[in-house]
Design an enzyme around this catalytic site. Sequence first.
Site, PDB file in Angstrom:
ATOM      1  CE  LYS A   1      -3.244  -2.947  -0.156  1.00  0.00           C
ATOM      2  NZ  LYS A   1      -4.261  -3.386   1.105  1.00  0.00           N
TER       3      LYS A   1
HETATM    4  C1  LIG Z   1      -5.246  -4.430   1.512  1.00  0.00           C
HETATM    5  C2  LIG Z   1      -6.722  -4.359   1.681  1.00  0.00           C
HETATM    6  C3  LIG Z   1      -7.489  -4.700   2.703  1.00  0.00           C
HETATM    7  C4  LIG Z   1      -6.862  -5.224   3.738  1.00  0.00           C
HETATM    8  O1  LIG Z   1      -5.775  -4.532   4.417  1.00  0.00           O
HETATM    9  P1  LIG Z   1      -4.916  -5.522   5.633  1.00  0.00           P
HETATM   10  O2  LIG Z   1      -3.875  -4.637   5.952  1.00  0.00           O
HETATM   11  O3  LIG Z   1      -3.987  -6.183   4.457  1.00  0.00           O
HETATM   12  O4  LIG Z   1      -5.536  -6.248   6.505  1.00  0.00           O
HETATM   13  C5  LIG Z   1      -8.734  -4.429   2.629  1.00  0.00           C
HETATM   14  N1  LIG Z   1      -9.288  -3.926   1.357  1.00  0.00           N
HETATM   15  C6  LIG Z   1      -8.689  -3.833   0.454  1.00  0.00           C
HETATM   16  C7  LIG Z   1      -9.372  -3.369  -0.869  1.00  0.00           C
HETATM   17  C8  LIG Z   1      -7.387  -3.933   0.439  1.00  0.00           C
HETATM   18  O5  LIG Z   1      -6.548  -3.589  -0.875  1.00  0.00           O
END
Ligand SMILES: *Cc1c(COP(=O)(O)O)cnc(C)c1O
Length: 400
Positions: free
Chosen positions: A198
């Site tokens: 991210k």
């Molecule tokens: C990465 C992601 C999540 C989950 O986040 P984590 O920190 O990995 O638990 C949820 N929704 C979307 C759209 C994502 O890309």
Amino acid sequence: MRKKEQLAIYGGKPVRDAYLPYGSQWIEDEDIQAVSNVLRSDYLTTGPIIQAFEESVADYVGAKYAVAFSSGTAALHAACYAANIDEGDEVITTPMTFAATSNAILYLDGKPVFADIDPLTYTISPERIEPLITGKTKAIITVDYTGQPANYDQIQQLAKKHKLLVIDDAAHALGATYKGKRIGSIADMTMFSFHPVKHITTGEGGMITTNQKSLYDKLKSFRTHGITRDPNRWLYHDHPWYYEMQDLGFNYRMTDFQAALGLSQLKKSDKFLRTRRTYAKQYTEQFKDLNAIITPFQHEDGHSSWHLYMIRLKSNKIKADRLLFFQALQKENIGVNVHYIPVYWHPYYQQLGYKKGICPVAENLYEEIITLPLYPKMSEQDIQDVIAAVKKVHAYFSTD
Ligand SMILES: *Cc1c(COP(=O)(O)O)cnc(C)c1O
């Protein structure tokens, strides 16, 4: 006609020698220094750095409150709890997302109801949401898919009319804006993820931002076992060691050394964002004349944070299916990916009774997309390699 180069998948020389992953973090010395400072301090968890990170994120996105969690998924779980999702409650969301979005509804015994996506922006379609609203609908969970904000004007209107809460899964959208306003305070609650792919990372980690004090209090309690240490909120009390568990929460806390990493990363987030946007623009510029490829449509109301860049194949203009095109790029040493398999296609959702075919726009999209590498740590040469590989594979398979 231009001579076609032999593809690596058929024994030709790949565009690059080293495999380029589709996403990656960027950790520098100052990040490591910030983490080790906390490791040498008194607090590894529930210390002052958590609050500093929360305040910085709230400030960055323009929200009043922020609560850090051990992951984005935990944060979504907490948001559904704070929204009072309970057994049998319906929550409308998009199928074009990571499973964590709708799983959070299931954690509270709610029922995910999937609304199809807009054929241009690929975010949840307000027109598809409205007919799905029933007396049991409690909330809408939007996803700012790829970093492009959902259509909040229309979604907020629906939410207001039907008294629904809006939760924004903005795992892709740190720094994105909608009508000039940063994502983070438009929905009732907004979730950010700090997974390494991210925009900024804490290893694992997540955050909910909100402007509502009542939601903020619930989120904080849920993160720590449903326990409150605030004497003003106790139902019973006496002793100096007293604390009170008032609801069934979890241990969903982030550590202080993760928060230190997050704080350090957040300082670079505008720089990261600029690089993502520059690279995305280069891709679009280079691919816009390729006849079998559709580049991402960008709505004028939003300014994407470009978590993902995907190309869409026009199946009638190409002699390869998506699988072959994907494998050909992989063999050129380009780390491609697909985001996402429609959530309800997964076996777990299938056994819950969801039928294939309920969101045809999302299902068709899924069959035609390929995500290309895009992250700030990529070099200009990496970008050129991706462009060269896409053009090479396209030239080979394109029908004209
Ligand atoms: C990465 C992601 C999540 C989950 O986040 P984590 O920190 O990995 O638990 C949820 N929704 C979307 C759209 C994502 O890309």
